[in-house]
Scaffold this active site. Structure first.
Site, PDB file in Angstrom:
ATOM      1  N   HIS A  53       0.817  -1.227   0.000  1.00 40.21           N
ATOM      2  CA  HIS A  53       0.000   0.000   0.000  1.00 40.21           C
ATOM      3  C   HIS A  53       0.842   1.264   0.000  1.00 40.21           C
ATOM      4  O   HIS A  53       0.318   2.376  -0.128  1.00 40.21           O
ATOM      5  CB  HIS A  53      -1.001   0.008   1.163  1.00 40.21           C
ATOM      6  CG  HIS A  53      -0.440   0.492   2.459  1.00 40.21           C
ATOM      7  ND1 HIS A  53      -0.220  -0.327   3.535  1.00 40.21           N
ATOM      8  CD2 HIS A  53      -0.056   1.729   2.864  1.00 40.21           C
ATOM      9  CE1 HIS A  53       0.277   0.388   4.537  1.00 40.21           C
ATOM     10  NE2 HIS A  53       0.387   1.641   4.143  1.00 40.21           N
ATOM     11  N   ASP A 101      -1.108  -7.279   1.669  1.00 43.70           N
ATOM     12  CA  ASP A 101      -0.430  -5.982   1.606  1.00 43.70           C
ATOM     13  C   ASP A 101       1.078  -6.132   1.791  1.00 43.70           C
ATOM     14  O   ASP A 101       1.657  -5.706   2.801  1.00 43.70           O
ATOM     15  CB  ASP A 101      -1.015  -5.060   2.694  1.00 43.70           C
ATOM     16  CG  ASP A 101      -0.439  -3.656   2.632  1.00 43.70           C
ATOM     17  OD1 ASP A 101      -0.612  -2.914   3.636  1.00 43.70           O
ATOM     18  OD2 ASP A 101       0.183  -3.295   1.607  1.00 43.70           O
ATOM     19  N   SER A 231       4.251   2.050   8.268  1.00 42.24           N
ATOM     20  CA  SER A 231       3.784   1.089   7.251  1.00 42.24           C
ATOM     21  C   SER A 231       4.957   0.425   6.543  1.00 42.24           C
ATOM     22  O   SER A 231       5.907   1.088   6.152  1.00 42.24           O
ATOM     23  CB  SER A 231       2.982   1.822   6.177  1.00 42.24           C
ATOM     24  OG  SER A 231       1.796   2.338   6.705  1.00 42.24           O
TER      25      SER A 231
HETATM   26  C1  LIG Z   1       0.447   1.670   9.890  1.00 42.62           C
HETATM   27  C2  LIG Z   1      -0.839   2.284   9.387  1.00 42.62           C
HETATM   28  C3  LIG Z   1      -1.159   2.244   8.050  1.00 42.62           C
HETATM   29  C4  LIG Z   1      -2.342   2.806   7.592  1.00 42.62           C
HETATM   30 BR1  LIG Z   1      -2.760   2.706   5.756  1.00 42.62          BR
HETATM   31  C5  LIG Z   1      -3.244   3.436   8.435  1.00 42.62           C
HETATM   32  N1  LIG Z   1      -4.446   3.981   7.920  1.00 42.62           N
HETATM   33  C6  LIG Z   1      -5.574   3.164   7.819  1.00 42.62           C
HETATM   34  N2  LIG Z   1      -5.921   2.220   8.691  1.00 42.62           N
HETATM   35  C7  LIG Z   1      -7.104   1.679   8.241  1.00 42.62           C
HETATM   36  C8  LIG Z   1      -7.404   2.289   7.034  1.00 42.62           C
HETATM   37  N3  LIG Z   1      -6.462   3.217   6.818  1.00 42.62           N
HETATM   38  C9  LIG Z   1      -2.924   3.485   9.808  1.00 42.62           C
HETATM   39  C10 LIG Z   1      -3.540   3.992  10.929  1.00 42.62           C
HETATM   40 CL1  LIG Z   1      -5.078   4.805  10.984  1.00 42.62          CL
HETATM   41  C11 LIG Z   1      -2.740   3.724  12.009  1.00 42.62           C
HETATM   42  N4  LIG Z   1      -1.631   3.058  11.612  1.00 42.62           N
HETATM   43  C12 LIG Z   1      -1.710   2.899  10.266  1.00 42.62           C
END
Ligand SMILES: Cc1cc(Br)c(Nc2ncc[nH]2)c2c(Cl)c[nH]c12
Length: 305
Positions: A53, A101, A231
């Site tokens: 992602h 992912d 992420s």
């Molecule tokens: C690590 C991380 C990635 C993403 Br993409 C997020 N965004 C999100 N989560 C659900 C839908 N989109 C978040 C959130 Cl919010 C906290 N940590 C995250």
């Protein structure tokens, strides 16, 4: 000699890169639209494992730069998991779907391993058998999974940037969490419905598939949470000072790091006051994407079991 995976400098005064020599920073340059940042893990001389992602379908390899240790590497190829389809559930009012992912970045040049750049161990490889002090090739992939992912709450760690108040620079801090793999798994996963983006979710299993591991919450202990910037980073199980990656940080329910509210490198009880009980994080379980890992990393000499 066989390069040993999952080894790090443990002494307190080692620098952040030496304590986490597999952690890489990924920047994706989008002309006119700024830069996106993600984390990743070095898994061989030429490959970095991260989250799919972090990239859009328009991103090309030459827009991506990977920082390993203190050096920048260019990317030859971006390979997202073939079953990753972020828009798959749009017609159900679910904007982002993170199943599968995961992505691999093939670097243009091989990394020369050093105290600041060294690969993490991957499940079901000879390196992990050695790291677990189990006989190779007798030890099976199933035995790796039984040892690394038993039932119950599994202690694990991820690494996140912190603000160093003396140097006013960014450092790195290891955060300990528990993977809910026993009777707390269901309630951990149920909190996925509290994510803003998932208000139209009727059945949790629509967004939390078999591929996910769940951390966070306040039972059995208060877990720290990921930030969006984490992420793609590795979720790690440590066994006798050897580090094995079991997950890729994918998404979370609440983003507690808005306006770069960084944790301080020095202070210790920062996460106690702010984590709500439904603040959960979801990670892709590497044991569930092994056929893809074997295929893409077949020429890296990792000796998959
Ligand atoms: C690590 C991380 C990635 C993403 Br993409 C997020 N965004 C999100 N989560 C659900 C839908 N989109 C978040 C959130 Cl919010 C906290 N940590 C995250």
């Amino acid at each position: 000699a066989l390069s040993m995976c999952g080894l790090a400098k443990e002494f307190q005064s080692a620098d952040d890169e030496e304590k986490n020599p597999w952690l890489v920073s990924i920047s994706i340059l989008r002309p006119g639209r700024g830069t996106e940042m993600c984390k990743g893990a070095l898994v061989s001389q030429k490959y970095v494992l991260t989250a799919a992602h972090c990239f859009t379908i328009d991103d090309e390899a030459d827009q991506i730069t990977v920082k390993i240790g203190k050096k920048n590497f260019q990317v030859a190829a971006l390979k997202s998991h073939p079953q990753y389809t972020v828009g798959k559930l749009r017609n159900l009012g679910i904007p982002e779907f993170y199943d599968y992912d995961v992505a691999l970045l093939a670097l243009r040049k091989q990394v020369t391993f050093s105290s600041e750049a060294r690969p993490i161990c991957l499940p079901c490889t000879a390196g992990t058998s050695r790291a677990l002090r189990r006989p190779h090739p007798q030890t099976t992939c199933k035995e790796h999974e039984q040892e690394l992912m038993p039932g119950g709450n599994i202690p694990a760690l991820f690494v996140t940037p912190c603000r160093d108040k003396y140097l006013s620079t960014l450092g790195l801090r290891r955060r300990t969490v528990r993977i809910k793999n026993g009777d707390k798994k269901h309630s951990c996963e149920a909190d996925a419905k509290k994510a803003k983006q998932y208000q139209n979710v009727t059945e949790v299993s629509q967004v939390v598939t078999e591929r996910f591991l769940c951390t966070g919450g306040i039972e059995p202990e208060v877990d720290p949470n990921t930030c969006k910037g984490d992420s793609g980073g590795p979720l790690i199980v440590a066994k006798r000072m050897r580090y094995i990656q079991v997950g890729v940080i994918s998404w979370g329910v609440v983003d507690l790091c808005k306006n770069n509210l960084r944790i301080e490198c020095q202070n210790d009880n920062d996460h106690l006051e702010q984590a709500p009980s439904h603040a959960r994080d979801f990670h892709i379980n590497l044991f569930k994407v092994l056929p893809w890992l074997r295929e893409e990393l077949r020429e890296e000499g990792l000796d998959f079991l």
